[in-house]
Design a protein around this motif. Structure first.
Motif, PDB file in Angstrom:
ATOM      1  N   UNK A 229       4.133  -1.278   1.217  1.00  0.00           N
ATOM      2  CA  UNK A 229       3.615  -2.084   2.313  1.00  0.00           C
ATOM      3  C   UNK A 229       2.170  -2.456   2.028  1.00  0.00           C
ATOM      4  N   UNK A 230       1.850  -3.741   2.183  1.00  0.00           N
ATOM      5  CA  UNK A 230       0.495  -4.240   1.962  1.00  0.00           C
ATOM      6  C   UNK A 230       0.237  -5.354   2.965  1.00  0.00           C
ATOM      7  N   UNK A 231      -0.419  -5.019   4.065  1.00  0.00           N
ATOM      8  CA  UNK A 231      -0.650  -6.012   5.105  1.00  0.00           C
ATOM      9  C   UNK A 231       0.653  -6.480   5.714  1.00  0.00           C
ATOM     10  N   UNK A 232       0.847  -7.782   5.773  1.00  0.00           N
ATOM     11  CA  UNK A 232       2.059  -8.352   6.376  1.00  0.00           C
ATOM     12  C   UNK A 232       3.230  -8.381   5.410  1.00  0.00           C
ATOM     13  N   UNK A 233       3.012  -8.002   4.161  1.00  0.00           N
ATOM     14  CA  UNK A 233       4.067  -8.091   3.150  1.00  0.00           C
ATOM     15  C   UNK A 233       4.558  -6.701   2.755  1.00  0.00           C
ATOM     16  N   UNK A 234       5.804  -6.671   2.268  1.00  0.00           N
ATOM     17  CA  UNK A 234       6.296  -5.410   1.697  1.00  0.00           C
ATOM     18  C   UNK A 234       7.387  -5.696   0.685  1.00  0.00           C
ATOM     19  N   UNK A 270      -8.621  -4.490  -5.951  1.00  0.00           N
ATOM     20  CA  UNK A 270      -7.327  -5.085  -6.257  1.00  0.00           C
ATOM     21  C   UNK A 270      -6.184  -4.471  -5.482  1.00  0.00           C
ATOM     22  N   UNK A 271      -6.403  -3.280  -4.930  1.00  0.00           N
ATOM     23  CA  UNK A 271      -5.338  -2.606  -4.178  1.00  0.00           C
ATOM     24  C   UNK A 271      -5.407  -2.892  -2.685  1.00  0.00           C
ATOM     25  N   UNK A 272      -6.367  -3.702  -2.270  1.00  0.00           N
ATOM     26  CA  UNK A 272      -6.455  -4.049  -0.849  1.00  0.00           C
ATOM     27  C   UNK A 272      -5.319  -4.979  -0.448  1.00  0.00           C
ATOM     28  N   UNK A 273      -4.933  -5.886  -1.346  1.00  0.00           N
ATOM     29  CA  UNK A 273      -3.826  -6.806  -1.061  1.00  0.00           C
ATOM     30  C   UNK A 273      -3.127  -7.159  -2.370  1.00  0.00           C
ATOM     31  N   UNK A 274      -2.442  -6.194  -3.004  1.00  0.00           N
ATOM     32  CA  UNK A 274      -1.804  -6.465  -4.300  1.00  0.00           C
ATOM     33  C   UNK A 274      -0.670  -7.479  -4.165  1.00  0.00           C
ATOM     34  N   UNK A 275      -0.534  -8.338  -5.176  1.00  0.00           N
ATOM     35  CA  UNK A 275       0.510  -9.360  -5.164  1.00  0.00           C
ATOM     36  C   UNK A 275       1.884  -8.730  -5.330  1.00  0.00           C
ATOM     37  N   UNK A 276       2.913  -9.486  -4.993  1.00  0.00           N
ATOM     38  CA  UNK A 276       4.288  -8.971  -5.045  1.00  0.00           C
ATOM     39  C   UNK A 276       4.677  -8.480  -6.435  1.00  0.00           C
ATOM     40  N   UNK A 277       4.360  -9.201  -7.527  1.00  0.00           N
ATOM     41  CA  UNK A 277       4.706  -8.674  -8.855  1.00  0.00           C
ATOM     42  C   UNK A 277       4.057  -7.322  -9.157  1.00  0.00           C
ATOM     43  N   UNK A 278       2.833  -7.123  -8.694  1.00  0.00           N
ATOM     44  CA  UNK A 278       2.154  -5.838  -8.901  1.00  0.00           C
ATOM     45  C   UNK A 278       2.862  -4.737  -8.122  1.00  0.00           C
ATOM     46  N   UNK A 279       3.181  -5.003  -6.868  1.00  0.00           N
ATOM     47  CA  UNK A 279       3.881  -4.009  -6.045  1.00  0.00           C
ATOM     48  C   UNK A 279       5.212  -3.636  -6.672  1.00  0.00           C
ATOM     49  N   UNK A 280       5.931  -4.638  -7.156  1.00  0.00           N
ATOM     50  CA  UNK A 280       7.257  -4.371  -7.740  1.00  0.00           C
ATOM     51  C   UNK A 280       7.138  -3.562  -9.020  1.00  0.00           C
ATOM     52  N   UNK A 281       6.146  -3.870  -9.855  1.00  0.00           N
ATOM     53  CA  UNK A 281       5.970  -3.108 -11.101  1.00  0.00           C
ATOM     54  C   UNK A 281       5.674  -1.649 -10.807  1.00  0.00           C
ATOM     55  N   UNK A 282       4.859  -1.401  -9.792  1.00  0.00           N
ATOM     56  CA  UNK A 282       4.525  -0.018  -9.448  1.00  0.00           C
ATOM     57  C   UNK A 282       5.762   0.727  -8.964  1.00  0.00           C
ATOM     58  N   UNK A 283       6.563   0.097  -8.109  1.00  0.00           N
ATOM     59  CA  UNK A 283       7.768   0.749  -7.593  1.00  0.00           C
ATOM     60  C   UNK A 283       8.794   0.970  -8.704  1.00  0.00           C
ATOM     61  N   UNK A 284       8.980  -0.008  -9.568  1.00  0.00           N
ATOM     62  CA  UNK A 284       9.948   0.152 -10.662  1.00  0.00           C
ATOM     63  C   UNK A 284       9.501   1.245 -11.629  1.00  0.00           C
ATOM     64  N   UNK A 285       8.201   1.347 -11.860  1.00  0.00           N
ATOM     65  CA  UNK A 285       7.684   2.442 -12.696  1.00  0.00           C
ATOM     66  C   UNK A 285       7.948   3.787 -12.031  1.00  0.00           C
TER      67      UNK A 285
END
Length: 304
Positions: A229-234, A270-285
């Motif tokens: 979860x990052x602001x209005x996006x997840x 950069x972690x205040x509002x990470x973009x969707x590709x960044x969020x996905x890479x972290x979760x997949x890792x």
């Protein structure tokens, strides 16, 4: 080499069958197990800040960390008390526990460690009851403030056992302070329900966490999901049911989050509002690391 500083409890887990038969033991403490997993990666210099008694159980835990490649110069060996033990009930070595009984005897004074050096770009992983324990709260708070000032990335694990603090109101101010200092919070949905009384991760983020920490990663074995979860996006990534039932997968998931954050060179800004590709890479890792950790349970397990 990227430096990762891990601050949390070291304990020993004794696993018994539902019938009470002793099955084996393995090192405990989610932060400590995460440190051991991360130290296997030669990209990282992993330092553990903790305390164990100068007793045989403490010796076991120190040997485990050192064999894994963790730097233990910031682990205090106290003499007044005993290293914490957790007795878990589980059907076998690989399965996640269903019940726990805790035994601890810590000294009244806070642990006496020499905090490691922190530089810009370092990762500081902290959490569990250690991060809110009144014995060491003021020293911990000063160190975390220093880490933030030096632009390290702070990752917070807010979960702890109910036996350690049955009255959540006593430690809620410290939890909120930790959330405010953290750049990423990583929590099991069961932890969120224990702390905030809200089991739905989306609702909990919106009502209780977003104001303090913009990045929340949740681990939900029942829904078989990891969410960012990052602001209005997840972003959601599925997790297999078999993986959720293993004992080391949680620490493995945290290790994957920390490793990807470090390898990608992410900064506090950069972690205040990470973009969707960044969020996905972290979760997949996180999912990959959890699967790897679950497959290496025999490295940590000792039969009784």
């Amino acid at each position: 080499m990227k430096r990762i500083i891990c601050i949390g409890e070291c304990s020993l887990n004794i696993v018994v069958s539902p019938e009470g038969k002793p099955l084996g033991s393995m090192p405990g403490g989610r932060v400590a197990n995460t440190a051991a997993i991360l130290a296997d990666d030669d990209r990282f210099n992993v330092i553990m800040a903790s305390e164990v008694s100068a007793d045989p159980v403490g010796d076991i835990l120190m040997r485990h960390l050192e064999r894994s490649g963790v730097v233990t110069s910031s682990v205090d060996r106290f003499t007044e008390g005993r290293t914490a033990l957790n007795v878990f009930q589980a059907p076998d070595a690989a399965s996640a526990p269903t019940a726990v009984t805790r035994y601890e005897d810590y000294p009244e004074e806070a642990f006496d460690i020499v905090w490691p050096r922190v530089d810009e770009g370092d990762i500081v992983l902290f959490g569990g009851y250690y991060s809110i324990d009144r014995r060491m709260r003021q020293r911990m708070l000063k160190f975390l403030a220093n880490c933030a000032e030096r632009k390290a990335v702070l990752i917070y694990l807010p979960g702890f056992m109910p036996q350690q603090e049955p009255r959540i109101t006593r430690v809620m101010p410290a939890i909120l302070e930790n959330l405010e200092m953290a750049h990423i919070t990583v929590a099991r949905c069961s932890d969120l329900e224990l702390i905030f009384g809200v089991g739905d991760s989306s609702e909990c983020y919106r009502r209780h966490i977003d104001f303090y920490c913009r990045s929340l990663i949740t681990i939900d074995p029942e829904a078989r999901l990891m969410s960012y979860y990052a602001g209005a996006e997840h972003t959601d990534v599925p997790v297999s049911a078999d993986l959720c039932r293993t004992m080391m997968w949680n620490a493995g998931a945290v290790a994957g989050i920390v490793a990807e954050t470090a390898a990608a060179g992410l900064t506090p800004d950069g972690l205040d509002a990470p973009a969707e590709p960044v969020r996905r890479r972290i979760l997949e890792a996180a999912v990959r690391s959890a699967a790897s950790a679950a497959g290496t349970i025999t490295r940590h397990w000792q039969e009784i």
